[in-house]
Design a protein around this motif. Sequence first.
Motif, PDB file in Angstrom:
ATOM      1  N   MET A   1       0.845  -1.185   0.000  1.00 33.53           N
ATOM      2  CA  MET A   1       0.000   0.000   0.000  1.00 33.53           C
ATOM      3  C   MET A   1       0.887   1.243   0.000  1.00 33.53           C
ATOM      4  N   ASN A   2       0.589   2.195  -0.816  1.00 33.28           N
ATOM      5  CA  ASN A   2       1.338   3.431  -0.939  1.00 33.28           C
ATOM      6  C   ASN A   2       1.073   4.319   0.283  1.00 33.28           C
ATOM      7  N   SER A   3       2.113   4.611   1.075  1.00 33.42           N
ATOM      8  CA  SER A   3       1.908   5.391   2.296  1.00 33.42           C
ATOM      9  C   SER A   3       1.533   6.838   1.985  1.00 33.42           C
ATOM     10  N   ASN A   4       2.008   7.388   0.854  1.00 29.30           N
ATOM     11  CA  ASN A   4       1.608   8.744   0.465  1.00 29.30           C
ATOM     12  C   ASN A   4       0.130   8.798   0.126  1.00 29.30           C
ATOM     13  N   LEU A   5      -0.352   7.770  -0.560  1.00 29.63           N
ATOM     14  CA  LEU A   5      -1.765   7.688  -0.886  1.00 29.63           C
ATOM     15  C   LEU A   5      -2.590   7.615   0.396  1.00 29.63           C
ATOM     16  N   GLU A   6      -2.136   6.806   1.345  1.00 29.34           N
ATOM     17  CA  GLU A   6      -2.825   6.656   2.623  1.00 29.34           C
ATOM     18  C   GLU A   6      -2.850   7.977   3.388  1.00 29.34           C
ATOM     19  N   LYS A   7      -1.720   8.676   3.435  1.00 29.43           N
ATOM     20  CA  LYS A   7      -1.642   9.962   4.143  1.00 29.43           C
ATOM     21  C   LYS A   7      -2.554  10.997   3.484  1.00 29.43           C
ATOM     22  N   THR A   8      -2.558  11.024   2.169  1.00 34.21           N
ATOM     23  CA  THR A   8      -3.421  11.965   1.444  1.00 34.21           C
ATOM     24  C   THR A   8      -4.885  11.669   1.725  1.00 34.21           C
ATOM     25  N   PHE A   9      -5.243  10.383   1.671  1.00 33.20           N
ATOM     26  CA  PHE A   9      -6.623   9.987   1.936  1.00 33.20           C
ATOM     27  C   PHE A   9      -7.053  10.401   3.340  1.00 33.20           C
ATOM     28  N   ILE A  10      -6.232  10.101   4.333  1.00 35.38           N
ATOM     29  CA  ILE A  10      -6.567  10.430   5.722  1.00 35.38           C
ATOM     30  C   ILE A  10      -6.717  11.936   5.896  1.00 35.38           C
ATOM     31  N   ALA A  11      -5.840  12.710   5.282  1.00 37.52           N
ATOM     32  CA  ALA A  11      -5.939  14.171   5.379  1.00 37.52           C
ATOM     33  C   ALA A  11      -7.241  14.677   4.760  1.00 37.52           C
ATOM     34  N   GLN A  44     -15.708   2.390   1.477  1.00 44.05           N
ATOM     35  CA  GLN A  44     -15.966   2.643   0.055  1.00 44.05           C
ATOM     36  C   GLN A  44     -15.122   3.809  -0.461  1.00 44.05           C
ATOM     37  N   LEU A  45     -14.950   4.835   0.366  1.00 42.62           N
ATOM     38  CA  LEU A  45     -14.104   5.964  -0.025  1.00 42.62           C
ATOM     39  C   LEU A  45     -12.664   5.492  -0.230  1.00 42.62           C
ATOM     40  N   TRP A  46     -12.172   4.676   0.694  1.00 43.41           N
ATOM     41  CA  TRP A  46     -10.800   4.171   0.592  1.00 43.41           C
ATOM     42  C   TRP A  46     -10.635   3.293  -0.644  1.00 43.41           C
ATOM     43  N   LYS A  47     -11.600   2.404  -0.889  1.00 39.67           N
ATOM     44  CA  LYS A  47     -11.519   1.535  -2.062  1.00 39.67           C
ATOM     45  C   LYS A  47     -11.544   2.345  -3.357  1.00 39.67           C
ATOM     46  N   SER A  48     -12.298   3.439  -3.365  1.00 39.48           N
ATOM     47  CA  SER A  48     -12.464   4.251  -4.569  1.00 39.48           C
ATOM     48  C   SER A  48     -11.399   5.334  -4.713  1.00 39.48           C
ATOM     49  N   PHE A  49     -10.687   5.626  -3.638  1.00 42.97           N
ATOM     50  CA  PHE A  49      -9.755   6.754  -3.643  1.00 42.97           C
ATOM     51  C   PHE A  49      -8.707   6.690  -4.756  1.00 42.97           C
ATOM     52  N   PRO A  50      -8.142   5.533  -5.062  1.00 41.29           N
ATOM     53  CA  PRO A  50      -7.153   5.505  -6.145  1.00 41.29           C
ATOM     54  C   PRO A  50      -7.715   5.975  -7.496  1.00 41.29           C
ATOM     55  N   SER A  51      -9.032   5.889  -7.662  1.00 41.34           N
ATOM     56  CA  SER A  51      -9.637   6.332  -8.922  1.00 41.34           C
ATOM     57  C   SER A  51     -10.037   7.816  -8.893  1.00 41.34           C
ATOM     58  N   PHE A  52      -9.890   8.482  -7.734  1.00 42.63           N
ATOM     59  CA  PHE A  52     -10.194   9.915  -7.636  1.00 42.63           C
ATOM     60  C   PHE A  52      -9.134  10.682  -8.411  1.00 42.63           C
ATOM     61  N   LYS A  53      -9.560  11.354  -9.458  1.00 37.48           N
ATOM     62  CA  LYS A  53      -8.624  12.023 -10.347  1.00 37.48           C
ATOM     63  C   LYS A  53      -8.529  13.528 -10.095  1.00 37.48           C
ATOM     64  N   GLY A  54      -9.407  14.050  -9.259  1.00 41.19           N
ATOM     65  CA  GLY A  54      -9.368  15.474  -8.977  1.00 41.19           C
ATOM     66  C   GLY A  54     -10.101  16.317  -9.997  1.00 41.19           C
ATOM     67  N   ASP A  55     -10.889  15.684 -10.876  1.00 38.83           N
ATOM     68  CA  ASP A  55     -11.673  16.450 -11.853  1.00 38.83           C
ATOM     69  C   ASP A  55     -12.709  17.316 -11.144  1.00 38.83           C
ATOM     70  N   ALA A  56     -13.285  16.776 -10.080  1.00 34.49           N
ATOM     71  CA  ALA A  56     -14.235  17.512  -9.246  1.00 34.49           C
ATOM     72  C   ALA A  56     -13.554  17.779  -7.908  1.00 34.49           C
ATOM     73  N   LYS A  57     -14.158  18.641  -7.091  1.00 30.36           N
ATOM     74  CA  LYS A  57     -13.625  18.861  -5.757  1.00 30.36           C
ATOM     75  C   LYS A  57     -13.727  17.558  -4.972  1.00 30.36           C
ATOM     76  N   VAL A  88     -10.046  -1.704   7.699  1.00 22.42           N
ATOM     77  CA  VAL A  88      -9.542  -0.341   7.561  1.00 22.42           C
ATOM     78  C   VAL A  88      -8.919   0.152   8.861  1.00 22.42           C
ATOM     79  N   SER A  89      -8.779  -0.735   9.841  1.00 24.74           N
ATOM     80  CA  SER A  89      -8.223  -0.328  11.129  1.00 24.74           C
ATOM     81  C   SER A  89      -6.803   0.195  10.994  1.00 24.74           C
ATOM     82  N   SER A  90      -6.074  -0.244   9.983  1.00 28.90           N
ATOM     83  CA  SER A  90      -4.694   0.203   9.796  1.00 28.90           C
ATOM     84  C   SER A  90      -4.613   1.658   9.329  1.00 28.90           C
ATOM     85  N   LEU A  91      -5.717   2.230   8.900  1.00 32.26           N
ATOM     86  CA  LEU A  91      -5.687   3.609   8.406  1.00 32.26           C
ATOM     87  C   LEU A  91      -5.604   4.639   9.525  1.00 32.26           C
TER      88      LEU A  91
END
Length: 164
Positions: A1-11, A44-57, A88-91
């Motif tokens: 798991m990418n730790s930067n992706l995890e940190k971004t998601f949590i933020a 569901q947000l975590w599972k979908s987060f890698p597909s979030f491209k930033g097109d919308a807010k 998701v407890s590791s998040l």
Amino acid sequence: MNSNLEKTFIAFLKENQRIVHKVCRIYTDNKEDHEDLFQEITIQLWKSFPSFKGDAKFSTWMYRVALNTAITLFKKAKKNDLTTAIDVSSLRIEYETYEDDEHKLKIMYQAIYTLSDIEKALIMMYLEDKSYREIGEILGITEGNARVKMNRAKNNLKQQLNTK
């Protein structure tokens, strides 16, 4: 798991957590269901987060995922219990309580709870001061259709509040 992706998601989640709480508040009527739905939406947000491209807010995307999860889960819940096999407890996401003690808000939430799934979503976004354009974007409908649906939802809510 990418730790930067995890940190971004949590933020992002911490910054916008109230959105998830509001969706949970609209679609549940007790603390246990609220917490369960919060967890399911987070998953569901975590599972979908890698597909979030930033097109919308992020908040717009989060609303869409949260509402779709709530509506889908409660349709399925009528048939069987909610279960998810993802840990998701590791998040390390801090769950903050979201409580309103004001009597008028409780009455309004009770009235909102009686509305249809789409009407609940519309009223919640109205209370969040979302524009009709944003509402349409979140729900995947036109701005004009969002206006029509919102007027119906407001009228139904007024009827519910007048009977209480």
